[in-house]
Enzyme design. Structure first.
Site, PDB file in Angstrom:
ATOM      1  CG  HIS A 143      -2.051  -0.902   1.029  1.00 48.65           C
ATOM      2  ND1 HIS A 143      -2.245  -2.236   1.489  1.00 48.65           N
ATOM      3  CD2 HIS A 143      -3.529  -0.688   0.741  1.00 48.65           C
ATOM      4  CE1 HIS A 143      -3.287  -2.583   1.349  1.00 48.65           C
ATOM      5  NE2 HIS A 143      -4.034  -1.882   0.760  1.00 48.65           N
ATOM      6  CE  LYS A 147      -3.987  -0.463   4.726  1.00 47.87           C
ATOM      7  NZ  LYS A 147      -5.128   0.210   5.042  1.00 47.87           N
TER       8      LYS A 147
END
EC number: 1.17.1.8
Length: 254
Positions: A143, A147
């Site tokens: 990600h 995040k």
């Protein structure tokens, strides 16, 4: 017309959902938003807290952070309307609270709203028991660098689905370090954070003579927004307390 209150309306996903609701979902209207940032440019009013919102609605959709959970549940109980939770990073205590709350309100929760991931998740229920005896299982999730939770809620969803599908007891590991031989019953979840990766989940079944990889890459946040808005359409008429998920929306059971 399904009237939706969007919690987290000023964030990245809030922007995508608001845009798609206006352009692709003629039966869905975002009638109000809830966000700490009340200055975002939206076509609907934005309130700082759920209790400040007095707009009539059908579904409360959350795409924010795990720490908003209790205030959203309280608001849904008060208004007697369905709640859709799309946030991740919930603790074990949070999950227990969600379970208990679903006995009082229609409560939808999914770690990932994309159609593809939910298809993969159901596929793993069939594939993992067949391959487990002769294959080692590892997961890799990637990600963007903003995040905050790791592993991702989706990676945990996939890992737990694999565990639940097996007859043997397995243990989850989160990354590897040190010197140790891999044990057969290990399922390791590895995390990558960097750049602008929207979401990449890979399940690896590694055998002695072959490797099977099941991979899902999100190349646009639209996939999550589409799933969330489909969930709003599905949940709008739900009055019975209970747990709901994307399996219900997509009628997945294979």
């Amino acid at each position: 017309m399904v009237k939706v209150i969007l919690n987290g309306c000023s964030g990245k996903m809030g922007s995508v959902i608001s845009n798609l609701a206006e352009t692709k979902f003629p039966n869905v209207e975002i009638v109000a938003g809830i966000d700490n940032n009340t200055n975002a440019q939206r076509s609907y009013p934005i309130f700082a807290k759920p209790e400040d919102c007095n707009i009539s609605y059908d579904v409360l959709l959350d795409f924010s952070r795990a720490d908003a959970l209790k205030s959203l549940v309280q608001f849904s109980k008060k208004t007697k309307k369905p709640l859709i939770l799309c946030s991740t990073g919930y603790t074990a205590e949070d999950l227990k609270f969600i379970e208990e709350s679903s006995k009082e309100i229609p409560l939808f929760r999914s770690a990932n709203m994309s159609i593809g991931i939910n298809l993969v998740n159901n596929l793993l229920k069939k594939v993992a028991p067949v391959l487990y005896e002769n294959f080692d299982i590892e997961l890799v999730e990637r990600h963007h660098n903003q995040k905050v939770d790791a592993p991702s809620g989706t990676a945990l969803l996939l890992a737990h689905t694999i565990q639940d599908s097996l007859n043997e007891e397995t243990k989850l590991l989160y990354g590897r370090e040190g010197i140790a031989k891999r044990e057969k019953n290990e399922i390791c979840v590895n995390t990558v954070r960097g750049g602008g990766i929207i979401g990449d989940h890979e399940v690896i079944f590694a055998g002695d003579g072959e490797v099977i990889e099941i991979n899902h890459k999100a190349i646009s946040r639209d996939v999550f927004a589409i799933g969330a808005l489909k969930a709003c359409e599905y949940m709008a008429d739900k009055t019975k307390a209970g747990k709901y998920s994307m399996d219900d929306v997509l009628q997945l059971n294979f």
